[in-house]
Design an enzyme around this catalytic site. Sequence first.
Site, PDB file in Angstrom:
ATOM      1  N   CYS A 188       3.644  16.721 -12.286  1.00 43.19           N
ATOM      2  CA  CYS A 188       4.720  16.109 -13.102  1.00 43.19           C
ATOM      3  C   CYS A 188       4.960  14.652 -12.749  1.00 43.19           C
ATOM      4  O   CYS A 188       5.773  13.981 -13.384  1.00 43.19           O
ATOM      5  CB  CYS A 188       6.015  16.917 -12.917  1.00 43.19           C
ATOM      6  SG  CYS A 188       6.733  16.728 -11.275  1.00 43.19           S
ATOM      7  N   HIS A 196       0.820  -1.226   0.000  1.00 45.63           N
ATOM      8  CA  HIS A 196       0.000   0.000   0.000  1.00 45.63           C
ATOM      9  C   HIS A 196       0.843   1.261   0.000  1.00 45.63           C
ATOM     10  O   HIS A 196       0.331   2.342   0.319  1.00 45.63           O
ATOM     11  CB  HIS A 196      -0.934  -0.010   1.221  1.00 45.63           C
ATOM     12  CG  HIS A 196      -1.942  -1.118   1.169  1.00 45.63           C
ATOM     13  ND1 HIS A 196      -2.517  -1.648   2.304  1.00 45.63           N
ATOM     14  CD2 HIS A 196      -2.446  -1.833   0.130  1.00 45.63           C
ATOM     15  CE1 HIS A 196      -3.361  -2.611   1.963  1.00 45.63           C
ATOM     16  NE2 HIS A 196      -3.332  -2.750   0.646  1.00 45.63           N
TER      17      HIS A 196
HETATM   18  C1  BV8 Z   1      -8.494  -2.332  -5.117  1.00 45.27           C
HETATM   19  C2  BV8 Z   1      -2.960   2.780   2.578  1.00 45.27           C
HETATM   20  C3  BV8 Z   1      -9.136  -2.705  -7.335  1.00 45.27           C
HETATM   21  C4  BV8 Z   1      -3.472   4.115   2.940  1.00 45.27           C
HETATM   22  C5  BV8 Z   1      -4.783   1.170   2.748  1.00 45.27           C
HETATM   23  C6  BV8 Z   1     -16.226  -4.771  -1.114  1.00 45.27           C
HETATM   24  C7  BV8 Z   1     -15.733  -6.037  -0.874  1.00 45.27           C
HETATM   25  C8  BV8 Z   1     -14.376  -6.328  -1.045  1.00 45.27           C
HETATM   26  C9  BV8 Z   1     -13.504  -5.325  -1.462  1.00 45.27           C
HETATM   27  C10 BV8 Z   1     -14.007  -4.076  -1.681  1.00 45.27           C
HETATM   28  C11 BV8 Z   1     -15.351  -3.790  -1.511  1.00 45.27           C
HETATM   29  N1  BV8 Z   1     -15.513  -2.471  -1.791  1.00 45.27           N
HETATM   30  C12 BV8 Z   1     -14.326  -1.929  -2.142  1.00 45.27           C
HETATM   31  C13 BV8 Z   1     -13.422  -2.894  -2.094  1.00 45.27           C
HETATM   32  C14 BV8 Z   1     -12.013  -2.770  -2.413  1.00 45.27           C
HETATM   33  C15 BV8 Z   1     -11.250  -2.090  -1.291  1.00 45.27           C
HETATM   34  C16 BV8 Z   1     -11.466  -2.774   0.048  1.00 45.27           C
HETATM   35  O1  BV8 Z   1     -10.878  -3.807   0.322  1.00 45.27           O
HETATM   36  N2  BV8 Z   1     -12.332  -2.187   0.884  1.00 45.27           N
HETATM   37  C17 BV8 Z   1     -12.575  -2.775   2.196  1.00 45.27           C
HETATM   38  C18 BV8 Z   1     -12.649  -1.682   3.249  1.00 45.27           C
HETATM   39  C19 BV8 Z   1     -13.867  -3.590   2.087  1.00 45.27           C
HETATM   40  N3  BV8 Z   1      -9.863  -2.249  -1.650  1.00 45.27           N
HETATM   41  C20 BV8 Z   1      -9.308  -1.344  -2.452  1.00 45.27           C
HETATM   42  O2  BV8 Z   1      -9.854  -0.328  -2.846  1.00 45.27           O
HETATM   43  C21 BV8 Z   1      -7.888  -1.681  -2.890  1.00 45.27           C
HETATM   44  N4  BV8 Z   1      -7.794  -1.528  -4.312  1.00 45.27           N
HETATM   45  O3  BV8 Z   1      -9.248  -3.168  -4.717  1.00 45.27           O
HETATM   46  O4  BV8 Z   1      -8.260  -2.069  -6.443  1.00 45.27           O
HETATM   47  C22 BV8 Z   1     -10.353  -1.803  -7.359  1.00 45.27           C
HETATM   48  C23 BV8 Z   1     -10.237  -0.580  -7.980  1.00 45.27           C
HETATM   49  C24 BV8 Z   1     -11.390   0.236  -8.027  1.00 45.27           C
HETATM   50  C25 BV8 Z   1     -12.596  -0.170  -7.418  1.00 45.27           C
HETATM   51  C26 BV8 Z   1     -12.667  -1.404  -6.747  1.00 45.27           C
HETATM   52  C27 BV8 Z   1     -11.534  -2.232  -6.714  1.00 45.27           C
HETATM   53  C28 BV8 Z   1      -6.890  -0.757  -2.238  1.00 45.27           C
HETATM   54  C29 BV8 Z   1      -6.888  -1.018  -0.748  1.00 45.27           C
HETATM   55  C30 BV8 Z   1      -5.728  -0.246  -0.119  1.00 45.27           C
HETATM   56  C31 BV8 Z   1      -6.272   0.774   0.844  1.00 45.27           C
HETATM   57  N5  BV8 Z   1      -5.151   1.438   1.526  1.00 45.27           N
HETATM   58  N6  BV8 Z   1      -3.725   1.780   3.296  1.00 45.27           N
HETATM   59  C32 BV8 Z   1      -3.143   4.451   4.368  1.00 45.27           C
HETATM   60  O5  BV8 Z   1      -2.626   3.635   5.141  1.00 45.27           O
HETATM   61  O6  BV8 Z   1      -3.428   5.614   4.718  1.00 45.27           O
HETATM   62  S1  BV8 Z   1      -5.608   0.006   3.607  1.00 45.27           S
HETATM   63  C33 BV8 Z   1      -5.355   0.097   5.276  1.00 45.27           C
HETATM   64  O7  BV8 Z   1      -6.023  -1.059   5.760  1.00 45.27           O
HETATM   65  C34 BV8 Z   1      -3.928  -0.066   5.765  1.00 45.27           C
HETATM   66  O8  BV8 Z   1      -2.997  -0.327   4.771  1.00 45.27           O
HETATM   67  C35 BV8 Z   1      -4.046  -1.307   6.664  1.00 45.27           C
HETATM   68  O9  BV8 Z   1      -2.885  -1.980   6.832  1.00 45.27           O
HETATM   69  C36 BV8 Z   1      -5.003  -2.037   5.835  1.00 45.27           C
HETATM   70  C37 BV8 Z   1      -5.564  -3.314   6.219  1.00 45.27           C
HETATM   71  O10 BV8 Z   1      -5.998  -3.256   7.514  1.00 45.27           O
HETATM   72  P1  BV8 Z   1      -5.183  -4.107   8.583  1.00 45.27           P
HETATM   73  O11 BV8 Z   1      -3.738  -3.953   8.301  1.00 45.27           O
HETATM   74  O12 BV8 Z   1      -5.709  -5.479   8.615  1.00 45.27           O
HETATM   75  O13 BV8 Z   1      -5.480  -3.305   9.880  1.00 45.27           O
HETATM   76  P2  BV8 Z   1      -6.775  -3.415  10.790  1.00 45.27           P
HETATM   77  O14 BV8 Z   1      -6.753  -2.270  11.731  1.00 45.27           O
HETATM   78  O15 BV8 Z   1      -7.973  -3.651   9.923  1.00 45.27           O
HETATM   79  O16 BV8 Z   1      -6.548  -4.784  11.608  1.00 45.27           O
HETATM   80  C38 BV8 Z   1      -5.494  -4.879  12.545  1.00 45.27           C
HETATM   81  C39 BV8 Z   1      -5.630  -6.243  13.191  1.00 45.27           C
HETATM   82  O17 BV8 Z   1      -4.553  -6.400  14.085  1.00 45.27           O
HETATM   83  C40 BV8 Z   1      -6.912  -6.384  13.994  1.00 45.27           C
HETATM   84  O18 BV8 Z   1      -7.515  -7.626  13.653  1.00 45.27           O
HETATM   85  C41 BV8 Z   1      -6.434  -6.389  15.453  1.00 45.27           C
HETATM   86  O19 BV8 Z   1      -7.185  -7.286  16.237  1.00 45.27           O
HETATM   87  C42 BV8 Z   1      -5.034  -6.917  15.311  1.00 45.27           C
HETATM   88  N7  BV8 Z   1      -4.105  -6.437  16.330  1.00 45.27           N
HETATM   89  C43 BV8 Z   1      -4.116  -5.273  17.005  1.00 45.27           C
HETATM   90  N8  BV8 Z   1      -3.030  -5.228  17.830  1.00 45.27           N
HETATM   91  C44 BV8 Z   1      -2.341  -6.384  17.639  1.00 45.27           C
HETATM   92  C45 BV8 Z   1      -3.026  -7.162  16.684  1.00 45.27           C
HETATM   93  N9  BV8 Z   1      -2.598  -8.376  16.286  1.00 45.27           N
HETATM   94  C46 BV8 Z   1      -1.454  -8.836  16.842  1.00 45.27           C
HETATM   95  N10 BV8 Z   1      -0.738  -8.146  17.760  1.00 45.27           N
HETATM   96  C47 BV8 Z   1      -1.155  -6.931  18.188  1.00 45.27           C
HETATM   97  N11 BV8 Z   1      -0.415  -6.272  19.104  1.00 45.27           N
HETATM   98 ZN    ZN Z   2       5.925  18.323  -9.968  1.00 41.14          ZN
END
Ligand code: BV8
Ligand code: ZN
Length: 245
Positions: free
Chosen positions: A130, A119
């Site tokens: 640019c 990501h």
């Molecule tokens: C794409 C960068 C093609 C920015 C991020 C419906 C169904 C399925 C998919 C979709 C849908 N509608 C839309 C979509 C596609 C969408 C998507 O997946 N949406 C989700 C919300 C449903 N995906 C996209 O758009 C992707 N592109 O699909 O392209 C396309 C094109 C056009 C139209 C459609 C499709 C692009 C996705 C990238 C988004 N960018 N980040 C930024 O960071 O600012 S995502 C963001 O979420 C971060 O990168 C993060 O890492 C990522 C994933 O989340 P997690 O890492 O899992 O973090 P989270 O907080 O959720 O979970 C943490 C876990 O850790 C928890 O379970 C917790 O219990 C646990 N935890 C906590 N502490 C600990 C721990 N575990 C162990 N130890 C600990 N100490």
């Molecule tokens: Zn520029």
Amino acid sequence: MDELHDQAAGLLRGGHSVFVLTGAGISAESGIPTFRGKDGLWKNYSAEQLATPEAFQRDPAMVWEWYHWRQSLIAKAEPNPGHRALVTLERYYKRFLLLTQNVDNLHCRAGSRNVLELHGSIFRAFCLECGQKVEHGIDRRVIDALPRCECGGLLRPDVVWFGELIPADIWRASLTFLADADLALICGTSGVVWPAAMIPNIACERGLKTIEINLEKTAISGIVDVSIAGRTGEVLPELLRLMGL
Ligand code: BV8
Ligand code: ZN
């Protein structure tokens, strides 16, 4: 719990080509809030509302304020024992790939070498005029609250927003590596965001040994070989200890 640790350590010892997928959970013990965990979110916005091209188009200053705030958090953070355990693990295997969903660069700061940032990185930006990519640390040049390129164009964070395509080369390299891997280790991800969320399913379908370490149960907890509920900063070092590393 010890039995699960023993099982996981046994699988890790037997691995030769290991694929690791990490999410925000592995950086939680460095003090970086996760996206969806109970320790919650970014002020009162959701990532899905802020991390989009539409949000940036509508209010670039607000989106930059969010990223600059995250950058300042991350700049104060240190890699934690979970990040460092993956560095040790990387040195143990002939073939090792770490695919991270995180944009915080903490794996590289910990010393991981073979890292792919699915990501992007919060410490890079690119120009909307640019296209030039620039390092964009917290010592950034900001004019009227918006970071500008040398050409005067508006800079945006070099991260993949919701609705944007992920880098095709990184996705291809990940799937190619996965095709020859024998073990997948999934750390600290809720498995909500696509297409990263496909990785564990592909690994299971391909017959890889699969291990999950996560604080909460997820959609893959029932399909992996070993699912350990715990903190990566505690469980990963424990698994290394059981492996004699
Ligand atoms: C794409 C960068 C093609 C920015 C991020 C419906 C169904 C399925 C998919 C979709 C849908 N509608 C839309 C979509 C596609 C969408 C998507 O997946 N949406 C989700 C919300 C449903 N995906 C996209 O758009 C992707 N592109 O699909 O392209 C396309 C094109 C056009 C139209 C459609 C499709 C692009 C996705 C990238 C988004 N960018 N980040 C930024 O960071 O600012 S995502 C963001 O979420 C971060 O990168 C993060 O890492 C990522 C994933 O989340 P997690 O890492 O899992 O973090 P989270 O907080 O959720 O979970 C943490 C876990 O850790 C928890 O379970 C917790 O219990 C646990 N935890 C906590 N502490 C600990 C721990 N575990 C162990 N130890 C600990 N100490
Ligand atoms: Zn520029």
